[in-house]
Scaffold this active site. Structure first.
Site, PDB file in Angstrom:
ATOM      1  N   ARG A 140      56.725  36.064 148.231  1.00 47.61           N
ATOM      2  CA  ARG A 140      55.739  34.446 147.849  1.00 47.61           C
ATOM      3  C   ARG A 140      54.257  34.799 148.496  1.00 47.61           C
ATOM      4  O   ARG A 140      53.398  34.039 148.270  1.00 47.61           O
ATOM      5  CB  ARG A 140      56.431  33.445 148.601  1.00 47.61           C
ATOM      6  CG  ARG A 140      57.768  33.107 147.753  1.00 47.61           C
ATOM      7  CD  ARG A 140      57.910  33.016 146.303  1.00 47.61           C
ATOM      8  NE  ARG A 140      58.294  34.403 145.964  1.00 47.61           N
ATOM      9  CZ  ARG A 140      58.070  34.743 144.729  1.00 47.61           C
ATOM     10  NH1 ARG A 140      57.584  33.973 143.759  1.00 47.61           N
ATOM     11  NH2 ARG A 140      58.608  35.845 144.076  1.00 47.61           N
ATOM     12  N   ASP A 150      63.647  34.137 129.050  1.00 51.57           N
ATOM     13  CA  ASP A 150      62.949  34.142 130.260  1.00 51.57           C
ATOM     14  C   ASP A 150      63.683  34.036 131.341  1.00 51.57           C
ATOM     15  O   ASP A 150      65.160  33.134 131.221  1.00 51.57           O
ATOM     16  CB  ASP A 150      61.646  32.866 130.473  1.00 51.57           C
ATOM     17  CG  ASP A 150      60.966  33.237 131.657  1.00 51.57           C
ATOM     18  OD1 ASP A 150      61.024  34.335 132.166  1.00 51.57           O
ATOM     19  OD2 ASP A 150      60.033  32.130 131.862  1.00 51.57           O
ATOM     20  N   GLU A 151      63.792  34.571 132.391  1.00 49.89           N
ATOM     21  CA  GLU A 151      64.569  34.161 133.772  1.00 49.89           C
ATOM     22  C   GLU A 151      66.058  34.464 133.436  1.00 49.89           C
ATOM     23  O   GLU A 151      67.073  33.910 133.650  1.00 49.89           O
ATOM     24  CB  GLU A 151      64.441  32.962 134.240  1.00 49.89           C
ATOM     25  CG  GLU A 151      63.035  32.423 134.737  1.00 49.89           C
ATOM     26  CD  GLU A 151      62.601  32.891 136.073  1.00 49.89           C
ATOM     27  OE1 GLU A 151      63.273  33.908 136.304  1.00 49.89           O
ATOM     28  OE2 GLU A 151      61.435  32.598 136.451  1.00 49.89           O
ATOM     29  N   LYS A 211      54.965  38.702 134.334  1.00 49.20           N
ATOM     30  CA  LYS A 211      56.167  38.428 133.339  1.00 49.20           C
ATOM     31  C   LYS A 211      55.841  37.382 132.298  1.00 49.20           C
ATOM     32  O   LYS A 211      55.964  37.648 131.172  1.00 49.20           O
ATOM     33  CB  LYS A 211      57.323  38.169 133.980  1.00 49.20           C
ATOM     34  CG  LYS A 211      57.874  37.099 134.173  1.00 49.20           C
ATOM     35  CD  LYS A 211      59.132  36.480 134.417  1.00 49.20           C
ATOM     36  CE  LYS A 211      59.524  35.126 135.036  1.00 49.20           C
ATOM     37  NZ  LYS A 211      59.314  34.100 134.403  1.00 49.20           N
ATOM     38  N   THR A 212      55.210  36.400 132.662  1.00 46.92           N
ATOM     39  CA  THR A 212      54.938  35.323 131.855  1.00 46.92           C
ATOM     40  C   THR A 212      53.879  35.926 130.733  1.00 46.92           C
ATOM     41  O   THR A 212      53.961  35.226 129.633  1.00 46.92           O
ATOM     42  CB  THR A 212      54.391  34.002 132.524  1.00 46.92           C
ATOM     43  OG1 THR A 212      55.396  33.519 133.839  1.00 46.92           O
ATOM     44  CG2 THR A 212      54.057  32.937 131.733  1.00 46.92           C
ATOM     45  N   GLN A 225      65.639  38.776 141.953  1.00 44.89           N
ATOM     46  CA  GLN A 225      65.381  37.795 142.261  1.00 44.89           C
ATOM     47  C   GLN A 225      66.336  36.746 141.818  1.00 44.89           C
ATOM     48  O   GLN A 225      66.281  35.443 141.582  1.00 44.89           O
ATOM     49  CB  GLN A 225      64.133  37.284 141.739  1.00 44.89           C
ATOM     50  CG  GLN A 225      63.038  38.075 142.263  1.00 44.89           C
ATOM     51  CD  GLN A 225      61.544  37.246 141.989  1.00 44.89           C
ATOM     52  OE1 GLN A 225      61.043  36.265 142.213  1.00 44.89           O
ATOM     53  NE2 GLN A 225      60.869  38.081 140.816  1.00 44.89           N
TER      54      GLN A 225
END
Length: 764
Positions: free
Chosen positions: A620, A243-244, A56-57, A274
């Site tokens: 993770r 973002d987020e 995503k980044t 998330q």
């Protein structure tokens, strides 16, 4: 005032030296089809559902670079919002490398940083001067204390810190003082919270200050009351990138919607699976309603995962599919299937820590770096068992995002109480607890105690004993000190008659220390109480308080070399955004995970957030994920039986293996087997410690094979059958649900247990 927006640089400026300009659009070449679609969709609203590990980044920075490189907007015409300053700095560096030139003037930063910048431009409209001060939490609490005193509100009964938390929650929801009547927390101080909130805001204006919650709240007021100000920013920002987005609160959501309501050129990147910060105001509904807020919005799903193996992704996808509140996506990878997710049972938390420690040592011997291994816990109290075990076997570790167990404030406070009770002449400990919780024993009261201690050559405690017999102290202070001394004597005397864990639990309650955290409304308070319960439970492992205090001193003295490789221990919340080769996920039991507090406070919504937290934990892991649960936990000062988390049964079964390598099975006579299968042999066995009944470690006994005493028969029990459990004794099965039994025990009452920990009554 002048509302014209100048082209001043954003809060984060670019580097002085820039790389050579990149060939046109080559920055798009490395993207997969979905990533490229998201980067190139520059017209209209866009929602990018970016699953864990899907890049995503990279999409966000490439999209920003594409807007600037194609001339769609100048840097000063783009607003990009991140959740951390670190993310903002990294994004600027990446964008400048992609397009080969400076992006000075770009409005890129956190919500608070950008809101502060806007507020300083229009401070007078909010009743402030442009040089206003932004208060930190301590300053907020200090100001609220003054207001409580002026309003004759008992600060001991209604702590200022509690009011601070309530006010910040209201501000996160975009609520001004005139809109909070009936809101959660309004009953504080017998319904005076709204008036205190209003007085607090007036006081802030009087001293030309704001708190962090005010930054967005004042922005919302500016935008809604001054249409020209809102119009200026709507026309200025031709593109918005966020973002987020799943972590935004109500105030942030309203702020963004106002800015984007005319041109709709907004791109939000996030993952509804998330969203795990509801306890601090995040609203998963913000991302779920995006298409309703912006009709005709394009939705791009990033589902190709570049982090984890196939089995880890399949297990995680099977789990999260049980959530109803999601937009839906399925992670996949072109990489290998890898190892299946392992699922192990343990007898208790100590056995769980031992199993994990042995597996980590085995990985280390195979050349795996400890830096690439993480233990992710649901509650901070769980770290103690792992810290103790790793110190015993010499395995270096670090606690990320928090303190080591014995370094935490509440544990240091409790240990200080224990030190004074066990060793009265400990001046440092006495100073720490004498006015904790507050008893009216401030510096003025402590001064004569120190003077007498120095002149008579005695400890502070002995000096206090003498002073309570004189008139040196004010009556109120003398009375408070006298009560503390009498209680310390009482607790010390109780040690001769009652188990030391029981006395410590009583001490924490009667001193008011437990109540202090029970009244605290901060998000950290429940965790602090759990840590205190864990401490009390841990005391049963030591012969007396002296042995415990010696142990704590040794633990606190062991500092690792910061440069050496270490196992990472952290909470699941703290692990978001990180990744490791190997991840251990202990404590998957009902009541612990999902956490009972989340279920009690938020019901079904709380359960779904807990499930998202489990999903975050699993994703993770790059190569290995190992889930563990225990049959028993030493909690709340006693042993409690546990059943596996419902999440265990929701994992995709084809990607999970129930390993026997760490299996523990019940056997009669208080014995249990540790490791079964080849190579392990029989492990040491420990008789059960019930409550505080034993003041020393239980004896170590050699293993007795279960088969010699009547084997358990997992999956073969029926309602009405008589069984035997080594802790609860004989009972009759009421109902069967898979491997879970509800049993009416003859003496222990009705319990929920796992079938592998019982045996047919006639075989015992």
């Amino acid at each position: 005032m002048n509302d014209t927006l100048d082209p001043a640089p954003g809060p984060l400026a670019g580097p002085d030296t820039l790389p050579a300009a990149a060939p046109a659009h080559t920055y798009l070449d490395g993207l997969n089809p979905e990533q490229r679609e998201a980067a190139e969709a520059l017209d209209g609203p866009l929602l990018v559902l970016a699953g864990a590990g899907t890049g995503k980044t990279r999409v966000l920075t490439t999209r920003l670079a594409h807007i600037l490189a194609t001339g769609r907007a100048r840097p000063g015409e783009v607003l990009a919002v991140t959740f951390t300053n670190k993310a903002a700095r990294e994004m600027i560096g990446r964008v400048e490398r992609l397009i080969g030139r400076s992006v000075a003037g770009l409005w890129l930063g956190t919500f608070h940083a950008i809101a502060a910048r806007i507020l300083r431009r229009h401070a007078e409209l909010a009743g402030l001067r442009p040089d206003f001060t932004i208060l930190d939490t301590d300053d907020q609490v200090r100001l609220l204390k003054q207001l409580l005193q002026a309003a004759n509100v008992d600060e001991k009964r209604w702590p200022a810190r509690t009011l601070s938390v309530i006010v910040q929650r209201w501000k996160d929801r975009g609520l001004t003082a005139d809109k909070v009547a009936g809101a959660d927390g309004a009953d504080y101080a017998n319904g005076r919270a709204p008036a205190l909130y209003a007085a607090y805001q007036e006081r802030l204006r009087a001293v030309n200050a704001v708190d962090f919650g005010d930054l967005l709240l004042h922005n919302l007021t500016l935008f809604t009351r001054h249409g020209d100000v809102l119009t200026n920013y709507q026309e200025r920002f031709r593109y918005l990138l966020v973002d987020e987005y799943q972590d935004t609160n109500v105030a942030q959501y309203l702020w963004l919607r106002l800015l984007a309501q005319t041109h709709h050129s907004i791109c939000c990147v996030g993952d509804d699976d998330q969203s795990i910060y509801g306890w601090r105001g995040a609203e998963v509904g913000n991302i779920l309603r995006f298409e309703k807020d912006f009709p005709g919005a394009k939705v791009v799903r990033l589902e190709r995962n570049y982090r984890s193996t196939g089995h880890i992704l399949a297990a995680a996808s099977g789990l999260i599919a049980h959530n109803a509140g999601r937009l839906g996506k399925t992670l996949w990878t072109e990489g290998e299937a890898g190892e299946m997710v392992r699922l192990s049972e343990a007898w208790d938390g100590e056995e769980e820590a031992r199993v994990v420690g042995e597996e980590i040592e085995a990985l280390q011997h195979k050349g795996e770096s400890l830096d690439e291994i993480a233990i992710l816990v649901r509650a901070s109290f769980q770290t103690r068992a792992f810290e103790e075990r790793f110190l015993t076997i010499g395995l270096p570790y670090r606690v990320i995002g928090g303190l080591r167990f014995y370094e935490r404030q509440e544990i240091r406070d409790a240990v200080a109480y224990i030190r004074v009770m066990a060793r009265p002449d400990d001046d440092l400990a006495f100073e720490r607890i004498v006015n904790l919780p507050k008893r009216g024993l401030g510096e003025a009261s402590l001064r004569p105690i120190h003077q007498l201690a120095r002149s008579a050559g005695v400890s502070l405690y002995r000096a206090a004993e003498r002073l309570i017999e004189t008139d040196e102290l004010r009556p109120q202070a003398r009375s408070a000190l006298s009560r503390l001394i009498e209680r310390l004597r009482s607790w010390r005397g109780a040690l001769a008659e009652a188990p030391h864990p029981e006395v410590v639990a009583r001490m924490l309650d009667e001193s008011g220390y437990t109540e202090m955290w029970q009244k605290d409304r901060s998000p950290q308070a429940p965790g602090r109480l759990e840590n205190l319960r864990e401490l009390v439970g841990a005391l049963a492992e030591f012969e007396d308080l002296g042995a415990f205090l010696d142990h704590v001193s040794l633990v606190m003295d062991r500092e690792g070399d910061a440069s050496e490789a270490m196992v990472n221990i952290m909470t699941l919340h703290g692990a978001k955004g990180l990744e490791f080769d190997t991840v251990f996920l202990p404590g998957w039991e009902e009541g612990l995970f999902p956490h009972q507090l989340a279920l009690d406070e938020a019901g079904h919504a709380g359960l779904e957030e807990e499930r998202r937290l489990a999903y975050v934990g699993l994703t993770r892991a790059r190569r290995r994920a190992h889930i563990l649960f225990a049959a028993n936990r030493h909690r709340y000062g006693q042993w409690v039986s546990a059943i596996p988390s419902r999440f265990v049964g929701e994992l995709a079964p084809e990607s999970v293996t129930r390993t026997e390598g760490a299996m523990v099975r019940a056997a009669p006579g208080g014995l249990y087997l540790g490791r079964g299968g080849g190579g392990g042999g029989a492990r040491r066995l420990m008789t059960e410690r019930a409550g505080y009944g034993s003041r020393a470690r239980a004896p170590v006994i050699d293993a007795v094979p279960v088969a010699t005493r009547g084997a358990a028969k997992p999956g073969g029990y029926a309602a009405g059958e008589r069984i035997f459990h080594q802790k609860f004794g004989y009972g009759e099965i009421r109902s069967v649900d898979g491997d879970k039994l509800e049993v009416a025990f003859d003496k222990a009452g009705t319990k929920k247990i796992i079938d592998r920990f019982v045996q047919p009554a006639d075989s015992v």
